[in-house]
Design an enzyme around this catalytic site. Structure first.
Site, PDB file in Angstrom:
ATOM      1  CB  SER A 136     -19.076 -85.462  23.448  1.00 14.38           C
ATOM      2  OG  SER A 136     -18.674 -86.768  23.797  1.00 14.38           O
ATOM      3  CE1 TYR A 149     -20.248 -87.490  18.670  1.00 11.88           C
ATOM      4  CE2 TYR A 149     -18.809 -88.343  20.398  1.00 11.88           C
ATOM      5  CZ  TYR A 149     -19.946 -87.647  20.011  1.00 11.88           C
ATOM      6  OH  TYR A 149     -20.773 -87.099  20.968  1.00 11.88           O
ATOM      7  CE  LYS A 153     -19.513 -84.129  19.365  1.00  8.25           C
ATOM      8  NZ  LYS A 153     -20.462 -82.991  19.380  1.00  8.25           N
TER       9      LYS A 153
END
Length: 261
Positions: A136, A149, A153
């Site tokens: 991402s 997140y 990531k």
């Protein structure tokens, strides 16, 4: 692409980006193993592309061992491993320890455990193998509103960098896929952040899969379906304080929930 590997595993492939990548690889003649916790979804995709479904947990050590063993039996050799499964919770400081543990397991440790299971065999075979991490754009920038997140990531990108720096001379190709907004089930859960992703151009999963396939041709490390991410990444590195001020401004402008309002 005559040099394309013949056997691939794609995790999180019952839908979204994973399904699109599985379809794209199969269309190019690769034999594909489809993995997902959604057993029915994995079976449906495998049936569609003429591959093998191996449902289960791709994050746990036992789940990885099972997936690699079943895929190796079916394929003979795993040439490509697309570690695509991921999860977000859209929480900030209020993220619980249990949520942190789950997100770390899926978004980061799944990659570590898969590489641990695959790389020794690739090296023993004389090198080769392609390891693709779906990390991402949040792994290069950040994700307002979702602490775990963003952190995991970033960790996924860092692990991919380390893996490439360590084994590229042995023929192991490592690539980090870093899209922004993609029209998947996950995008429906980002709440106030959705307008930002739409403004930057939300892509269809098939568009992302096409960029991934094209990146197989030049082995580039960063695979950026949204080319502007490279500019954002450079701006972040060039002036971190200005970048953080801009991100904070977006947080306020979008009204993304946070402790203290």
């Amino acid at each position: 692409m005559s040099s394309a590997p013949l056997g691939a595993v794609v995790t999180g492939a019952a839908g979204g980006i994973g399904r699109a990548i599985a379809r794209r690889l199969a269309a190019e003649g690769l034999r594909v193993v489809v993995n997902d916790l959604d057993a029915a979804g994995a079976e449906a995709v495998a049936a569609e592309i003429g591959g093998l479904a191996v449902p289960g947990d791709c994050a746990s050590e036992g789940g990885i061992a099972h997936l690699v063993a079943e895929a190796t039996t079916y394929l003979g050799r795993i040439d490509v491993y697309v570690a695509n499964a991921g999860v977000g919770v859209m929480h900030g400081l209020e993220t619980t320890d249990a949520e942190w543990a789950r997100v770390i397991d899926i978004n980061l440790m799944a990659h570590v455990r898969a590489a641990r299971a695959l790389v020794p065999g690739w090296l023993a075979d004389g090198g080769g193998g392609r390891f693709v991490v779906t990390a991402s754009a949040a792994g290069l920038l950040t994700m307002v509103g979702d602490a775990s997140y963003s952190v995991t990531k970033h960790g996924a990108v860092a692990f991919a960098e380390w893996l490439s720096a360590t084994y590229r001379d042995r023929g192991v190709v490592v690539q980090a896929l870093c899209p922004q907004g993609v029209r998947t089930a996950m995008i429906a859960d980002v709440g106030a952040v959705a307008p930002l992703l739409d403004n930057e151009g939300t892509l269809e999963p098939e568009q992302v899969a096409e960029v991934v396939w094209q990146a197989f041709g030049d082995d580039r490390f960063l695979v950026l379906p949204h080319p502007e991410v490279a500019q954002f990444y450079a701006a972040r590195a060039g002036d971190p304080d200005r970048w953080l001020a801009q991100m904070n401004g977006l947080q306020v402008k979008l009204g993304v929930p946070r402790l203290g309002g």
